[in-house]
Design an enzyme around this catalytic site. Sequence first.
Site, PDB file in Angstrom:
ATOM      1  N   ASP A  77       0.845  -1.190   0.000  1.00  0.00           N
ATOM      2  CA  ASP A  77       0.000   0.000   0.000  1.00  0.00           C
ATOM      3  C   ASP A  77       0.891   1.256   0.000  1.00  0.00           C
ATOM      4  O   ASP A  77       1.823   1.352   0.798  1.00  0.00           O
ATOM      5  CB  ASP A  77      -0.845  -0.076   1.290  1.00  0.00           C
ATOM      6  CG  ASP A  77      -1.924   0.970   1.372  1.00  0.00           C
ATOM      7  OD1 ASP A  77      -2.503   1.310   0.330  1.00  0.00           O
ATOM      8  OD2 ASP A  77      -2.213   1.422   2.497  1.00  0.00           O
ATOM      9  N   HIS A  78       0.610   2.192  -0.896  1.00  0.00           N
ATOM     10  CA  HIS A  78       1.379   3.446  -0.989  1.00  0.00           C
ATOM     11  C   HIS A  78       2.891   3.217  -1.119  1.00  0.00           C
ATOM     12  O   HIS A  78       3.677   3.839  -0.401  1.00  0.00           O
ATOM     13  CB  HIS A  78       1.102   4.363   0.213  1.00  0.00           C
ATOM     14  CG  HIS A  78      -0.309   4.853   0.243  1.00  0.00           C
ATOM     15  ND1 HIS A  78      -0.765   5.879  -0.542  1.00  0.00           N
ATOM     16  CD2 HIS A  78      -1.387   4.414   0.938  1.00  0.00           C
ATOM     17  CE1 HIS A  78      -2.061   6.066  -0.318  1.00  0.00           C
ATOM     18  NE2 HIS A  78      -2.460   5.184   0.568  1.00  0.00           N
ATOM     19  N   GLY A 184      -7.711   8.589   7.444  1.00  0.00           N
ATOM     20  CA  GLY A 184      -7.942   8.862   8.859  1.00  0.00           C
ATOM     21  C   GLY A 184      -9.387   9.186   9.181  1.00  0.00           C
ATOM     22  O   GLY A 184     -10.261   9.169   8.309  1.00  0.00           O
ATOM     23  N   ASN A 236     -10.093   0.761   0.778  1.00  0.00           N
ATOM     24  CA  ASN A 236      -8.998   0.590   1.739  1.00  0.00           C
ATOM     25  C   ASN A 236      -9.387   1.064   3.132  1.00  0.00           C
ATOM     26  O   ASN A 236      -9.890   2.181   3.277  1.00  0.00           O
ATOM     27  CB  ASN A 236      -7.792   1.424   1.299  1.00  0.00           C
ATOM     28  CG  ASN A 236      -7.084   0.848   0.106  1.00  0.00           C
ATOM     29  OD1 ASN A 236      -7.685   0.177  -0.725  1.00  0.00           O
ATOM     30  ND2 ASN A 236      -5.794   1.105   0.008  1.00  0.00           N
ATOM     31  N   THR A 239      -7.480   3.055   9.541  1.00  0.00           N
ATOM     32  CA  THR A 239      -7.674   3.739  10.832  1.00  0.00           C
ATOM     33  C   THR A 239      -8.698   3.053  11.728  1.00  0.00           C
ATOM     34  O   THR A 239      -8.480   2.947  12.938  1.00  0.00           O
ATOM     35  CB  THR A 239      -8.083   5.209  10.610  1.00  0.00           C
ATOM     36  OG1 THR A 239      -7.185   5.784   9.667  1.00  0.00           O
ATOM     37  CG2 THR A 239      -8.033   6.009  11.894  1.00  0.00           C
TER      38      THR A 239
END
Length: 292
Positions: A77-78, A184, A236, A239
């Site tokens: 991811d990222h 978030g 996705n 958090t």
Amino acid sequence: MKEILKQAQLGKYAVGSFNFSTAETLKAIVLAAKNLNAPIIVSTSEGEAEFVGMPEAVALVEAWRIGTKLPIILNLDHGKSLEKIKKALAAGYDAIHFDGSELSYEQNVAKTKLVVDYIRQVEKTFDRQIIVEGELGYLRGSSSLHKEELKIKEEDLTSPDQARDFIEKTGVDSLAVVIGNAHGIFSKGGEKLNLERLTDIRNELEGKAFLVLHGGSGIPEEDVKEAIRLGIVKVNVNTDLRVVYKERLSEQLEDNPEETTPYKILEPILEALREVVEEKIKLFGSQDKIKL
Ligand code: 13P
């Protein structure tokens, strides 16, 4: 692997991508998917991968695949550097999200294309199938709790014209879009999806790439459902799991000050995480989508 997203596209549901950095979080995610007979993506960011270890993440996921017979996709991811992406591929990751969204548009296209070319080479050489995801737009926030108000600007959003151009020039399989989402949870709210923008992007792409929604925590449920109806096939989530992990752990330690056995401390946390993942799977409509 790509077939899993293809099926979601056809069936108008989304596959959840859940982040993990510990074995018990991965276990909770997999058990939720098993309970609901759902396809699942498990993800590590570069930082999470650093902690759990890339070869270790691959081995854990493979053990769960064998144990549950679920088609579990392991995703980076990222990923921001080609070096980390190469490491993930060498370890055996099934999917790579290259995030070049901080770069200028031209640089993002050029770097994403480099990543895609490299991955296609790996696919050919080792007879593997790897999903590549690119990202366009400015996604605010980070996977934590935010006290400040979220202010998303019009220019942060993914442009439908650029999205089409990006897909054609890079050849990515999937595209992460910015349509009012953010990483978030913002206590003052502010995550509201621009569903018109999503419709425009979808119409421009005509099914040529899978659409991905990052920042799955904190978005109103009705917006998530509508976004999936409009074509999002991967959502996705990070958090929501981090917050439950921390809150339940604090409670556990407070309520059982004498307990020293890690699995006894962690068992209720695992259960709480599993419940969160099950709620998300139901929200995304991906339960009972595995034909055994
Ligand atoms: P959240 O932390 O908002 O759930 O977003 C997670 C994410 O998009 C990971 O890529």
